[in-house]
Design a protein around this motif. Structure first.
Motif, PDB file in Angstrom:
ATOM      1  N   VAL A  65       0.846  -1.187   0.000  1.00 61.06           N
ATOM      2  CA  VAL A  65       0.000   0.000   0.000  1.00 61.06           C
ATOM      3  C   VAL A  65       0.885   1.241   0.000  1.00 61.06           C
ATOM      4  O   VAL A  65       1.842   1.317   0.770  1.00 61.06           O
ATOM      5  CB  VAL A  65      -0.914   0.029   1.244  1.00 61.06           C
ATOM      6  CG1 VAL A  65      -1.840   1.240   1.188  1.00 61.06           C
ATOM      7  CG2 VAL A  65      -1.726  -1.251   1.354  1.00 61.06           C
ATOM      8  N   PRO A  66       0.583   2.252  -0.825  1.00 60.75           N
ATOM      9  CA  PRO A  66       1.328   3.502  -0.741  1.00 60.75           C
ATOM     10  C   PRO A  66       1.154   4.123   0.644  1.00 60.75           C
ATOM     11  O   PRO A  66       0.056   4.159   1.192  1.00 60.75           O
ATOM     12  CB  PRO A  66       0.674   4.374  -1.827  1.00 60.75           C
ATOM     13  CG  PRO A  66       0.131   3.386  -2.809  1.00 60.75           C
ATOM     14  CD  PRO A  66      -0.342   2.229  -1.964  1.00 60.75           C
ATOM     15  N   ARG A  67       2.231   4.611   1.195  1.00 58.91           N
ATOM     16  CA  ARG A  67       2.184   5.192   2.540  1.00 58.91           C
ATOM     17  C   ARG A  67       1.171   6.331   2.621  1.00 58.91           C
ATOM     18  O   ARG A  67       0.463   6.466   3.618  1.00 58.91           O
ATOM     19  CB  ARG A  67       3.577   5.684   2.935  1.00 58.91           C
ATOM     20  CG  ARG A  67       3.597   6.371   4.291  1.00 58.91           C
ATOM     21  CD  ARG A  67       4.980   6.652   4.779  1.00 58.91           C
ATOM     22  NE  ARG A  67       4.923   7.395   6.036  1.00 58.91           N
ATOM     23  CZ  ARG A  67       5.757   7.243   7.046  1.00 58.91           C
ATOM     24  NH1 ARG A  67       6.722   6.334   6.955  1.00 58.91           N
ATOM     25  NH2 ARG A  67       5.647   7.966   8.131  1.00 58.91           N
ATOM     26  N   SER A  68       1.088   7.138   1.576  1.00 57.70           N
ATOM     27  CA  SER A  68       0.151   8.265   1.587  1.00 57.70           C
ATOM     28  C   SER A  68      -1.293   7.793   1.728  1.00 57.70           C
ATOM     29  O   SER A  68      -2.114   8.459   2.380  1.00 57.70           O
ATOM     30  CB  SER A  68       0.304   9.090   0.311  1.00 57.70           C
ATOM     31  OG  SER A  68       0.118   8.274  -0.842  1.00 57.70           O
ATOM     32  N   ASP A  69      -1.629   6.634   1.132  1.00 57.04           N
ATOM     33  CA  ASP A  69      -2.987   6.096   1.259  1.00 57.04           C
ATOM     34  C   ASP A  69      -3.273   5.703   2.705  1.00 57.04           C
ATOM     35  O   ASP A  69      -4.382   5.918   3.208  1.00 57.04           O
ATOM     36  CB  ASP A  69      -3.165   4.877   0.353  1.00 57.04           C
ATOM     37  CG  ASP A  69      -3.253   5.256  -1.116  1.00 57.04           C
ATOM     38  OD1 ASP A  69      -3.272   6.465  -1.418  1.00 57.04           O
ATOM     39  OD2 ASP A  69      -3.305   4.338  -1.957  1.00 57.04           O
ATOM     40  N   LEU A  70      -2.297   5.109   3.369  1.00 59.70           N
ATOM     41  CA  LEU A  70      -2.479   4.717   4.768  1.00 59.70           C
ATOM     42  C   LEU A  70      -2.632   5.945   5.661  1.00 59.70           C
ATOM     43  O   LEU A  70      -3.461   5.963   6.571  1.00 59.70           O
ATOM     44  CB  LEU A  70      -1.290   3.876   5.237  1.00 59.70           C
ATOM     45  CG  LEU A  70      -1.153   2.490   4.615  1.00 59.70           C
ATOM     46  CD1 LEU A  70       0.140   1.838   5.071  1.00 59.70           C
ATOM     47  CD2 LEU A  70      -2.350   1.608   4.999  1.00 59.70           C
ATOM     48  N   GLU A  71      -1.838   6.976   5.404  1.00 61.53           N
ATOM     49  CA  GLU A  71      -1.908   8.179   6.236  1.00 61.53           C
ATOM     50  C   GLU A  71      -3.232   8.907   6.049  1.00 61.53           C
ATOM     51  O   GLU A  71      -3.698   9.596   6.958  1.00 61.53           O
ATOM     52  CB  GLU A  71      -0.743   9.110   5.904  1.00 61.53           C
ATOM     53  CG  GLU A  71       0.612   8.552   6.343  1.00 61.53           C
ATOM     54  CD  GLU A  71       1.753   9.497   6.029  1.00 61.53           C
ATOM     55  OE1 GLU A  71       1.498  10.553   5.403  1.00 61.53           O
ATOM     56  OE2 GLU A  71       2.899   9.185   6.393  1.00 61.53           O
ATOM     57  N   ARG A  72      -3.857   8.754   4.889  1.00 61.19           N
ATOM     58  CA  ARG A  72      -5.155   9.391   4.664  1.00 61.19           C
ATOM     59  C   ARG A  72      -6.302   8.612   5.265  1.00 61.19           C
ATOM     60  O   ARG A  72      -7.396   9.153   5.429  1.00 61.19           O
ATOM     61  CB  ARG A  72      -5.405   9.559   3.161  1.00 61.19           C
ATOM     62  CG  ARG A  72      -4.665  10.715   2.524  1.00 61.19           C
ATOM     63  CD  ARG A  72      -5.220  11.023   1.148  1.00 61.19           C
ATOM     64  NE  ARG A  72      -5.008   9.927   0.225  1.00 61.19           N
ATOM     65  CZ  ARG A  72      -3.959   9.860  -0.600  1.00 61.19           C
ATOM     66  NH1 ARG A  72      -3.044  10.801  -0.589  1.00 61.19           N
ATOM     67  NH2 ARG A  72      -3.838   8.839  -1.433  1.00 61.19           N
ATOM     68  N   SER A  73      -6.079   7.337   5.584  1.00 60.27           N
ATOM     69  CA  SER A  73      -7.226   6.505   5.964  1.00 60.27           C
ATOM     70  C   SER A  73      -7.139   5.860   7.338  1.00 60.27           C
ATOM     71  O   SER A  73      -8.123   5.857   8.088  1.00 60.27           O
ATOM     72  CB  SER A  73      -7.436   5.407   4.914  1.00 60.27           C
ATOM     73  OG  SER A  73      -6.266   4.610   4.779  1.00 60.27           O
ATOM     74  N   VAL A  74      -6.002   5.284   7.718  1.00 63.71           N
ATOM     75  CA  VAL A  74      -6.007   4.457   8.934  1.00 63.71           C
ATOM     76  C   VAL A  74      -4.889   4.732   9.925  1.00 63.71           C
ATOM     77  O   VAL A  74      -4.940   4.249  11.052  1.00 63.71           O
ATOM     78  CB  VAL A  74      -5.961   2.947   8.562  1.00 63.71           C
ATOM     79  CG1 VAL A  74      -7.209   2.537   7.801  1.00 63.71           C
ATOM     80  CG2 VAL A  74      -4.704   2.629   7.764  1.00 63.71           C
ATOM     81  N   ALA A  75      -3.852   5.459   9.546  1.00 61.37           N
ATOM     82  CA  ALA A  75      -2.719   5.604  10.458  1.00 61.37           C
ATOM     83  C   ALA A  75      -2.057   6.962  10.285  1.00 61.37           C
ATOM     84  O   ALA A  75      -2.106   7.567   9.209  1.00 61.37           O
ATOM     85  CB  ALA A  75      -1.688   4.495  10.209  1.00 61.37           C
ATOM     86  N   THR A  76      -1.410   7.440  11.350  1.00 61.75           N
ATOM     87  CA  THR A  76      -0.653   8.677  11.290  1.00 61.75           C
ATOM     88  C   THR A  76       0.780   8.371  10.875  1.00 61.75           C
ATOM     89  O   THR A  76       1.229   7.211  10.935  1.00 61.75           O
ATOM     90  CB  THR A  76      -0.639   9.394  12.647  1.00 61.75           C
ATOM     91  OG1 THR A  76       0.082   8.571  13.598  1.00 61.75           O
ATOM     92  CG2 THR A  76      -2.056   9.633  13.154  1.00 61.75           C
ATOM     93  N   ALA A  77       1.500   9.403  10.466  1.00 67.17           N
ATOM     94  CA  ALA A  77       2.900   9.225  10.092  1.00 67.17           C
ATOM     95  C   ALA A  77       3.708   8.680  11.268  1.00 67.17           C
ATOM     96  O   ALA A  77       4.578   7.818  11.092  1.00 67.17           O
ATOM     97  CB  ALA A  77       3.482  10.558   9.602  1.00 67.17           C
ATOM     98  N   ARG A  78       3.402   9.177  12.474  1.00 70.31           N
ATOM     99  CA  ARG A  78       4.128   8.709  13.659  1.00 70.31           C
ATOM    100  C   ARG A  78       3.864   7.228  13.918  1.00 70.31           C
ATOM    101  O   ARG A  78       4.782   6.478  14.262  1.00 70.31           O
ATOM    102  CB  ARG A  78       3.712   9.536  14.877  1.00 70.31           C
ATOM    103  CG  ARG A  78       4.406   9.105  16.168  1.00 70.31           C
ATOM    104  CD  ARG A  78       4.020  10.017  17.320  1.00 70.31           C
ATOM    105  NE  ARG A  78       4.477  11.382  17.092  1.00 70.31           N
ATOM    106  CZ  ARG A  78       4.302  12.380  17.963  1.00 70.31           C
ATOM    107  NH1 ARG A  78       3.652  12.154  19.096  1.00 70.31           N
ATOM    108  NH2 ARG A  78       4.760  13.587  17.688  1.00 70.31           N
ATOM    109  N   GLU A  79       2.621   6.795  13.742  1.00 66.94           N
ATOM    110  CA  GLU A  79       2.290   5.383  13.966  1.00 66.94           C
ATOM    111  C   GLU A  79       3.010   4.483  12.959  1.00 66.94           C
ATOM    112  O   GLU A  79       3.524   3.415  13.324  1.00 66.94           O
ATOM    113  CB  GLU A  79       0.774   5.187  13.868  1.00 66.94           C
ATOM    114  CG  GLU A  79       0.008   5.784  15.041  1.00 66.94           C
ATOM    115  CD  GLU A  79      -1.489   5.782  14.823  1.00 66.94           C
ATOM    116  OE1 GLU A  79      -2.229   5.787  15.820  1.00 66.94           O
ATOM    117  OE2 GLU A  79      -1.914   5.794  13.639  1.00 66.94           O
ATOM    118  N   LEU A  80       3.060   4.908  11.708  1.00 67.17           N
ATOM    119  CA  LEU A  80       3.753   4.116  10.689  1.00 67.17           C
ATOM    120  C   LEU A  80       5.249   4.047  10.968  1.00 67.17           C
ATOM    121  O   LEU A  80       5.876   2.996  10.802  1.00 67.17           O
ATOM    122  CB  LEU A  80       3.487   4.694   9.305  1.00 67.17           C
ATOM    123  CG  LEU A  80       2.047   4.571   8.791  1.00 67.17           C
ATOM    124  CD1 LEU A  80       1.890   5.305   7.469  1.00 67.17           C
ATOM    125  CD2 LEU A  80       1.636   3.119   8.641  1.00 67.17           C
TER     126      LEU A  80
END
Length: 228
Positions: free
Chosen positions: A2-17
């Protein structure tokens, strides 16, 4: 993947990733998708093991499958767009009151198909590995799984979303990511299969209502012909 930007928009923060990466549960890899540079996120083996350890009980044939690493390097650009297509379909289904149960990828459907084709060869010393199923048996197998057969070939979607509708019945929605490479007979067979198609423009994924800001892309007409 999954592209990181997609995850940050939907389920996780940058810090969590970042924390998951530091813990060794996910891996991040720079990658070019279309003309844009992005970062692709995948599970590590440790992350996969953690998920498996915390599985909920359920029937083996109804469990969500998880994967680690990149399975198809040559298909990474295409496969990295599946998550966005899934999220869009998920939003529409839940808006209608459905509950998504699991996602089945194309590779899983094809794996089951190959097992079906090769089953008659099991235990045969004279087998040379060729499929031993006739057209009628193949059509029946596909029909039982709601998969279309076009010109004698079983068509598989990029992913299948299994969900429970408001009336309690279990249903499925087949999703196909449409790129600029879908032309000619490939485009026609995809449309004939009846899959829910999602348009891809650069790194964007859009459904029937999606459009690029500032005007229509050169692939819009093709994509709209395939939308269902």
């Amino acid at each position: 993947m999954v592209p990181r930007s997609d995850l940050e928009r939907s389920v996780a923060t940058a810090r969590e990733l970042d924390q998951l990466r530091q813990d060794g549960l996910i891996s991040t890899t720079p990658y070019m998708i279309g003309r844009q540079r992005t970062t692709v996120v995948t599970l590590t083996r440790e992350g996969l093991e953690l998920l498996e350890q915390h599985r909920r009980d359920g029937k083996p044939d109804e469990r969500q499958a998880f994967y680690s690493g990149v399975a198809r390097v040559k298909e990474l650009s295409h496969d990295s767009r599946l998550y966005a297509a899934y999220r869009q379909a998920h939003e529409r289904l839940t808006a209608d009151g459905a509950k998504v149960r699991r996602v089945v990828l194309e590779t899983e459907l094809k794996r089951d198909y190959q097992r079906f084709l090769q089953e008659p060869n099991r235990g045969r010393h004279d087998s040379i590995g060729l499929p031993r199923r006739d057209r009628e048996a193949i059509s029946k197998w596909a029909s039982e799984r709601d998969l279309p057969v076009i010109r004698g070939s079983v068509r598989f979607p990029d992913l299948r979303i299994e969900y429970e509708s408001q009336d309690g019945t279990t249903q499925g929605q087949d999703v196909e990511v449409v790129t600029e490479n879908y032309r000619g007979t490939h485009a026609a067979s995809t449309a004939a299969a009846g899959f829910k198609c999602h348009r891809v423009t650069s790194t964007r994924v859009g459904g029937a209502r999606g459009s690029a800001k500032g005007g229509r892309s050169r692939d819009d007409r093709l994509a709209e012909e395939m939308m269902r």
